[in-house]
Design a protein around this motif. Structure first.
Motif, mmCIF file in Angstrom:
data_model
loop_
_atom_site.group_PDB
_atom_site.id
_atom_site.type_symbol
_atom_site.label_atom_id
_atom_site.label_comp_id
_atom_site.label_asym_id
_atom_site.label_seq_id
_atom_site.Cartn_x
_atom_site.Cartn_y
_atom_site.Cartn_z
ATOM 1 N N ILE A 18 4.683 7.351 70.053
ATOM 2 C CA ILE A 18 5.381 8.327 70.907
ATOM 3 C C ILE A 18 5.418 7.831 72.349
ATOM 4 C CG2 ILE A 18 5.253 10.669 71.844
ATOM 5 C CD1 ILE A 18 4.068 11.530 69.120
ATOM 6 N N GLU A 19 4.298 7.269 72.826
ATOM 7 C CA GLU A 19 4.254 6.736 74.202
ATOM 8 C C GLU A 19 5.238 5.593 74.397
ATOM 9 O OE1 GLU A 19 0.009 7.317 76.314
ATOM 10 O OE2 GLU A 19 -0.037 6.027 74.556
ATOM 11 N N SER A 20 5.494 4.827 73.335
ATOM 12 C CA SER A 20 6.396 3.672 73.445
ATOM 13 C C SER A 20 7.866 4.073 73.458
ATOM 14 C CB SER A 20 6.143 2.706 72.283
ATOM 15 O OG SER A 20 6.579 3.269 71.042
ATOM 16 N N LEU A 21 8.177 5.329 73.106
ATOM 17 C CA LEU A 21 9.575 5.768 73.082
ATOM 18 C C LEU A 21 10.150 5.862 74.487
ATOM 19 C CD1 LEU A 21 9.334 8.625 70.406
ATOM 20 C CD2 LEU A 21 10.210 6.306 70.076
ATOM 21 N N LYS A 22 11.412 5.651 74.601
ATOM 22 C CA LYS A 22 12.102 5.731 75.884
ATOM 23 C C LYS A 22 12.142 7.181 76.366
ATOM 24 C CE LYS A 22 16.525 4.551 78.065
ATOM 25 N NZ LYS A 22 17.900 4.029 77.815
ATOM 26 N N VAL A 23 11.962 7.376 77.665
ATOM 27 C CA VAL A 23 12.028 8.718 78.241
ATOM 28 C C VAL A 23 13.396 9.339 77.933
ATOM 29 C CG1 VAL A 23 12.041 10.041 80.389
ATOM 30 C CG2 VAL A 23 10.372 8.223 80.068
ATOM 31 N N GLY A 24 13.390 10.578 77.439
ATOM 32 C CA GLY A 24 14.625 11.257 77.071
ATOM 33 C C GLY A 24 14.895 11.252 75.577
ATOM 34 N N ALA A 43 2.020 14.305 61.627
ATOM 35 C CA ALA A 43 2.993 14.059 62.700
ATOM 36 C C ALA A 43 3.027 15.237 63.674
ATOM 37 C CB ALA A 43 4.377 13.827 62.095
ATOM 38 N N TYR A 44 2.947 16.465 63.135
ATOM 39 C CA TYR A 44 2.972 17.651 63.996
ATOM 40 C C TYR A 44 1.774 17.674 64.935
ATOM 41 C CZ TYR A 44 2.831 22.556 65.403
ATOM 42 O OH TYR A 44 2.777 23.712 66.138
ATOM 43 N N ARG A 45 0.579 17.349 64.414
ATOM 44 C CA ARG A 45 -0.621 17.330 65.257
ATOM 45 C C ARG A 45 -0.511 16.293 66.360
ATOM 46 N NH1 ARG A 45 -3.023 18.195 60.210
ATOM 47 N NH2 ARG A 45 -3.448 15.978 59.920
ATOM 48 N N ALA A 46 0.090 15.155 66.052
ATOM 49 C CA ALA A 46 0.273 14.115 67.076
ATOM 50 C C ALA A 46 1.239 14.565 68.156
ATOM 51 C CB ALA A 46 0.761 12.821 66.419
ATOM 52 N N VAL A 47 2.304 15.247 67.746
ATOM 53 C CA VAL A 47 3.283 15.742 68.728
ATOM 54 C C VAL A 47 2.647 16.789 69.633
ATOM 55 C CG1 VAL A 47 5.435 17.047 68.995
ATOM 56 C CG2 VAL A 47 5.303 15.204 67.313
ATOM 57 N N LYS A 48 1.826 17.676 69.064
ATOM 58 C CA LYS A 48 1.168 18.705 69.878
ATOM 59 C C LYS A 48 0.189 18.080 70.877
ATOM 60 C CE LYS A 48 1.883 22.347 69.815
ATOM 61 N NZ LYS A 48 2.967 23.055 70.538
ATOM 62 N N GLU A 49 -0.538 17.037 70.455
ATOM 63 C CA GLU A 49 -1.447 16.383 71.407
ATOM 64 C C GLU A 49 -0.658 15.658 72.479
ATOM 65 O OE1 GLU A 49 -5.117 13.202 71.653
ATOM 66 O OE2 GLU A 49 -4.834 14.411 69.859
ATOM 67 N N ALA A 50 0.465 15.037 72.095
ATOM 68 C CA ALA A 50 1.313 14.376 73.089
ATOM 69 C C ALA A 50 1.837 15.387 74.108
ATOM 70 C CB ALA A 50 2.472 13.669 72.389
ATOM 71 N N ASN A 52 0.171 18.112 74.976
ATOM 72 C CA ASN A 52 -0.975 18.407 75.833
ATOM 73 C C ASN A 52 -1.205 17.311 76.861
ATOM 74 O OD1 ASN A 52 -1.509 20.790 74.461
ATOM 75 N ND2 ASN A 52 -2.897 19.813 73.004
ATOM 76 N N LEU A 53 -0.903 16.065 76.487
ATOM 77 C CA LEU A 53 -1.064 14.933 77.396
ATOM 78 C C LEU A 53 0.052 14.852 78.431
ATOM 79 C CD1 LEU A 53 -2.141 12.216 74.796
ATOM 80 C CD2 LEU A 53 -3.595 13.250 76.541
ATOM 81 N N GLY A 54 1.109 15.645 78.241
ATOM 82 C CA GLY A 54 2.201 15.671 79.213
ATOM 83 C C GLY A 54 3.245 14.594 79.020
ATOM 84 N N ILE A 55 3.278 13.951 77.828
ATOM 85 C CA ILE A 55 4.268 12.891 77.617
ATOM 86 C C ILE A 55 5.454 13.365 76.787
ATOM 87 C CG2 ILE A 55 2.574 11.040 77.884
ATOM 88 C CD1 ILE A 55 2.488 10.768 74.862
ATOM 89 N N VAL A 56 5.378 14.576 76.226
ATOM 90 C CA VAL A 56 6.549 15.199 75.602
ATOM 91 C C VAL A 56 6.594 16.658 76.044
ATOM 92 C CG1 VAL A 56 6.377 13.692 73.564
ATOM 93 C CG2 VAL A 56 5.423 15.995 73.481
ATOM 94 N N GLY A 63 14.828 21.086 71.827
ATOM 95 C CA GLY A 63 13.825 20.504 70.958
ATOM 96 C C GLY A 63 12.778 19.739 71.747
ATOM 97 N N THR A 64 12.040 18.882 71.055
ATOM 98 C CA THR A 64 10.963 18.113 71.672
ATOM 99 C C THR A 64 11.508 16.799 72.209
ATOM 100 O OG1 THR A 64 9.378 19.095 70.124
ATOM 101 C CG2 THR A 64 8.677 17.127 71.311
ATOM 102 N N VAL A 65 11.194 16.504 73.470
ATOM 103 C CA VAL A 65 11.775 15.341 74.153
ATOM 104 C C VAL A 65 10.657 14.545 74.825
ATOM 105 C CG1 VAL A 65 13.429 14.569 75.903
ATOM 106 C CG2 VAL A 65 13.884 16.659 74.589
ATOM 107 N N ARG A 66 10.745 13.230 74.767
ATOM 108 C CA ARG A 66 9.812 12.350 75.472
ATOM 109 C C ARG A 66 10.108 12.422 76.968
ATOM 110 N NH1 ARG A 66 6.516 9.665 77.952
ATOM 111 N NH2 ARG A 66 5.888 7.512 77.505
ATOM 112 N N VAL A 67 9.077 12.661 77.768
ATOM 113 C CA VAL A 67 9.261 12.774 79.220
ATOM 114 C C VAL A 67 8.262 11.870 79.929
ATOM 115 C CG1 VAL A 67 10.131 15.142 79.150
ATOM 116 C CG2 VAL A 67 7.673 14.743 79.365
ATOM 117 N N GLU A 68 8.519 11.634 81.203
ATOM 118 C CA GLU A 68 7.600 10.862 82.026
ATOM 119 C C GLU A 68 6.407 11.732 82.381
ATOM 120 O OE1 GLU A 68 6.460 7.424 83.339
ATOM 121 O OE2 GLU A 68 8.618 7.553 82.982
#
Length: 444
Positions: A18-24, A43-50, A52-56, A63-68
């Protein structure tokens, strides 16, 4: 690298992906599970932790989007982009100005002639569907927040694009958006006040470590060169497996390995751990050195008890920012002293402290007794404390708007602990009582 890849769990691999994905990039749990060959639950648990980490981030209708990830050094000022998120709005024009900061907001509930005196550059005007006022605000260098779900004219949108000043529309009314922005400002101030472990670790110089194959002589030389007494021991993947100090090898020769003398499986903390929690961990566990690890247990820093306590003292010397529930409850209480100079407190029970039945909440009573214990203990010793244990007794109900007196009484004190009895009294009648054992943050 293969060994390292095998050493991490599927959950960690998902987070790295998830961290390696392009922002947006939009993230689908089903697609993520299929790509990484895991269950949708994993996969759902990983997305929820991401998240919490502020990267999505999950946005309504998107929907769910990768953010900076936002930096930790939170600014006290909101940006126009922050306002869009806070009020659940959308941008009508001037999107390129969303990164600008605003220093105040103005509610446009007056005539235009009176309003212009309050509109400054970099402010935000909150107003309804008044196109003439929208243009006026933009010309004064201010952004515009249109409430009630209304839009604005094509000319205003073009002017907003030209001046790089956002015009935002929100479905909420003026009072609601003002309340939402106020709440966000206070929350931001409180978050800025709360120091995290990463606030200290990021400012520290290079971290010194040892390997399990290191010798006692290497430990002594490293201690002499760095001035430090304790060091983390890491494996080939930089994961913490132990800690070692000079005292642990006093009776060993320089050529001997540190392996048998090191403390294995040490207590660690994460970067997002609050500084107060780190202090409590070190105090309760009786340790003065705390390795800091990331979610893969890889070493990223370390803290000593002295560094933690000094930082907590620095925080306490700063002015109070924002208001937590504890501060709001205690605002109505005043400090007083009896004839012998002992501290006690007097205040009123507000409606916000009540239950549905109209009596004061037992949780509020416990909080009032805890806060009074902290203040009384600090008045006696000068130290700050945390609760070690607490026994409470609720004797009589207290109605709202009643005045109460909170009476702390010292029972026992030592260098590390302070035991107090707290009584809450209304009209000379005991209504609640607690016995608290406090542990000093300044002594472990």
């Amino acid at each position: 690298m293969e060994g390292q890849g095998d050493a991490i769990t599927k959950h960690e691999q998902l987070l790295q992906h998830i961290e390696s994905l392009k922002v947006g990039t939009k993230i689908s749990v089903r697609k993520l599970a299929k790509e990484m060959l895991v269950s949708e639950g994993t996969a759902y648990r990983a997305v929820k932790e991401a998240e919490n980490l502020g990267i999505v981030i999950t946005k309504e209708r998107i929907g769910t989007v990768r953010v900076e990830k936002k930096p930790r050094n939170i600014s006290e000022q909101l940006t126009f982009g922050d306002v869009v998120d806070i009020v659940e709005g959308h941008v009508l024009g001037g999107a390129s100005g969303l990164t600008k900061h605003l220093h105040k907001y103005v509610i446009g509930a007056m005539k235009v002639d009176a309003m212009i005196r309050y509109i400054d550059a970099d402010s935000l005007l909150i107003v309804g569907n008044r196109d003439d006022v929208h243009s006026l605000a933009l010309e004064q260098g201010a952004g515009v927040l249109v409430t009630g779900g209304f839009g604005t004219s094509r000319e205003v949108k073009a002017l907003a694009d030209q001046l790089d000043l956002p015009v935002i529309s929100s479905r909420h009314d003026t009072f609601t958006v003002a309340s939402m922005i106020n709440r966000a400002i206070f929350d931001r101030l409180i978050k800025k006040k709360i120091m995290l472990v990463e606030d200290i670790v990021d400012s520290k110089p290079r971290l010194h470590t040892l390997k399990i194959s290191s010798t006692c002589g290497e430990l002594r030389r490293l201690s002499q060169d760095s001035g430090e007494q304790r060091f983390p021991v890491t494996d080939e993947w930089n994961r913490v497996i132990g800690i070692i100090g000079r005292r642990d090898v006093e009776e060993l020769g320089d050529a001997q390995s540190i392996e048998k003398a090191m403390i294995r499986n040490p207590i660690t903390a994460a970067l997002q751990t609050s500084l107060a929690s780190a202090a409590q961990i070190m105090m309760w566990e009786g340790i003065d050195f705390l390795p800091i690890v990331d979610r893969n247990r890889k070493l990223v820093g370390s803290l000593t008890r002295r560094e933690v306590l000094q930082s907590l003292r620095d925080v306490r010397n700063q002015p109070q920012l924002g208001e937590t529930f504890d501060h709001l409850m205690w605002n109505g209480f005043a400090d007083e002293r009896d004839e012998e100079g002992r501290l006690f407190f007097h205040g009123f029970i507000t409606p916000q402290m009540a239950t549905d039945l109209g009596t004061i909440s037992e949780g509020v009573l416990s909080t009032l007794m805890t806060l009074s214990a902290f203040k009384a203990a600090k008045d006696i010793t000068g130290n700050d404390y945390v609760v070690d244990n607490m026994s409470t007794y609720f004797i009589r109900p207290v109605q709202i708007e009643h005045s109460v007196t909170v009476m702390p009484k010292l029972l026992e004190i030592s260098r590390r602990t302070c035991k107090l009895e707290i009584e809450i009294i209304h009209l000379d009648t005991l209504v609640a009582k607690a016995v608290l054992m406090l542990q000093s943050l300044d002594h472990g």
